[in-house]
Scaffold this active site. Sequence first.
Site, PDB file in Angstrom:
ATOM      1  NE  ARG A  50      -3.085   7.709   2.624  1.00  0.00           N
ATOM      2  CZ  ARG A  50      -3.040   6.535   3.224  1.00  0.00           C
ATOM      3  NH1 ARG A  50      -3.184   6.433   4.546  1.00  0.00           N
ATOM      4  NH2 ARG A  50      -2.870   5.426   2.554  1.00  0.00           N
ATOM      5  CD  GLN A 202       1.027   7.606   0.136  1.00  0.00           C
ATOM      6  OE1 GLN A 202       2.151   7.376  -0.299  1.00  0.00           O
ATOM      7  NE2 GLN A 202       0.060   8.083  -0.622  1.00  0.00           N
ATOM      8  CG  ASP A 243      -6.718   3.098  -3.904  1.00  0.00           C
ATOM      9  OD1 ASP A 243      -5.611   2.555  -3.751  1.00  0.00           O
ATOM     10  OD2 ASP A 243      -7.127   4.051  -3.209  1.00  0.00           O
ATOM     11  CE  LYS A 254      -0.628   5.803  -3.372  1.00  0.00           C
ATOM     12  NZ  LYS A 254      -1.071   7.041  -4.031  1.00  0.00           N
TER      13      LYS A 254
HETATM   14  O1  MRU Z   1      -3.090   8.048  -2.470  1.00  0.00           O
HETATM   15  P1  MRU Z   1      -3.551   7.295  -1.255  1.00  0.00           P
HETATM   16  O2  MRU Z   1      -2.666   7.459  -0.085  1.00  0.00           O
HETATM   17  O3  MRU Z   1      -5.003   7.582  -0.946  1.00  0.00           O
HETATM   18  O4  MRU Z   1      -3.448   5.763  -1.714  1.00  0.00           O
HETATM   19  C1  MRU Z   1      -3.800   4.771  -0.791  1.00  0.00           C
HETATM   20  C2  MRU Z   1      -3.596   3.399  -1.295  1.00  0.00           C
HETATM   21  O5  MRU Z   1      -3.222   3.166  -2.422  1.00  0.00           O
HETATM   22  C3  MRU Z   1      -3.973   2.282  -0.362  1.00  0.00           C
HETATM   23  O6  MRU Z   1      -3.147   1.180  -0.553  1.00  0.00           O
HETATM   24  C4  MRU Z   1      -5.426   1.869  -0.651  1.00  0.00           C
HETATM   25  O7  MRU Z   1      -6.265   2.982  -0.622  1.00  0.00           O
HETATM   26  C5  MRU Z   1      -5.907   0.863   0.308  1.00  0.00           C
HETATM   27  S1  MRU Z   1      -6.150   1.550   1.897  1.00  0.00           S
HETATM   28  C6  MRU Z   1      -6.818   0.402   2.919  1.00  0.00           C
END
Ligand code: MRU
Length: 410
Positions: A50, A202, A243, A254
Amino acid sequence: MPIENIPRTIWWEDGKVMLIDQTRLPLVGDVLVCNTYEGVCLAIKSLAVRGAPALGVAAALGMALWVTEDSWDIYDHREFLRALDLAAHEITSTRPTATNLFWGAERIRRLAHDNKDLPLDELRELIVQEALAMQAEDEERNRAIGAHGAELLAEGSRVLTHCNAGSLATAYYGTALGVIFTAHEQGKIERVWMDETRPVLQGSRLTAWELRVAGVPSTLITDNMAASVMKAGEVDAVIVGADRIAANGDVANKIGTYGLAVLAKEHGIPFYVAAPTSTVDLTIETGDEIVIEERDPHEVAGFTVSGMMEPDSEVSTRAFDMLTEEGPYTLPLLRGHQMQIMRKGGAYQFDGWFRVAPPDVDIFNPAFDVSPAKYVTAIITECGIARPDYAESLSASCSGAGGLDELRPR
Ligand code: MRU
């Protein structure tokens, strides 16, 4: 302790895709072996891999796996490209929000279409090499982001971060944490505040672990504590990953990031976003066009836990041995709680889910939110630091960087 002690996120070994299972970190450090691209898709859906940049690499390596494992009996070029497009579609259907997933699959797809006259064996090799190059490039980009971002931080900085935008969210090194790692090496970091990041944690599982391994002074808080920590004057900067970033600078990240952006503005704290250009989506004008993933309600209804148990007496060892004699043992539990135990070396691994909310409660579980550009002080990419007006600065810093807009079919 050096950052090199953080394990690699995802890699190619003996023609397979290997990845560290992030659903069980930090208490269980399993490596998953994906023998097929469908396995990579499952790993993405389950969050075993992820984080936006890591998803870009997973998409590329997944395509390479399709090429080596599923296309060996295709001899016709048109058929090869049609089947490759279908594999790309399957990979990008796993999660909707992170641009990098689409970017990773599209870069491989475009390479294949642009080289469609090559003999198929050469085309297959070219695709595998491209996927490996994308993995290496991701780390280089993150180190550049780290160097640019660290310039924004003064000595003695207390930084707040959310979710995990660390090495585990990328091929290696991280984006927001990449900035923190570089600034830490320069002696600038006094403390990192990290939100635990409900519902999947996370922050408390991955960011807390990475910062501890790297020896960066850090303090874990629950998501609802950020406001009072800021009010107490304990935060000098907020740094998060992203993202998807729209052309106008709106940032999807997130769930919970938007609240931090508003809070930072209220408290006069700079709000920085660190992301590679592969996260910038110049094909969309604003964040309103970003599809927000909604995840399974069970993530909110309870807690998933994995860990290792080491019995403290012969009696409990015998009890665990009996339960796990014939393989993994699933405890019969009421009210939907789940618990499985299995033997692992001299210890026992448990994987459980425990319901906290009452059964049948209505649940809403969006995985991301969008912070409007007006709250974003600067966007740090490998190309430098973009400041408002982002419609101009982002397209200038991303031009020629090979983002999603530049990969679109010509
Ligand atoms: O649901 P996830 O764990 O994939 O979400 C990850 C995030 O929101 C991170 O902050 C984002 O991908 C940036 S990672 C460098």
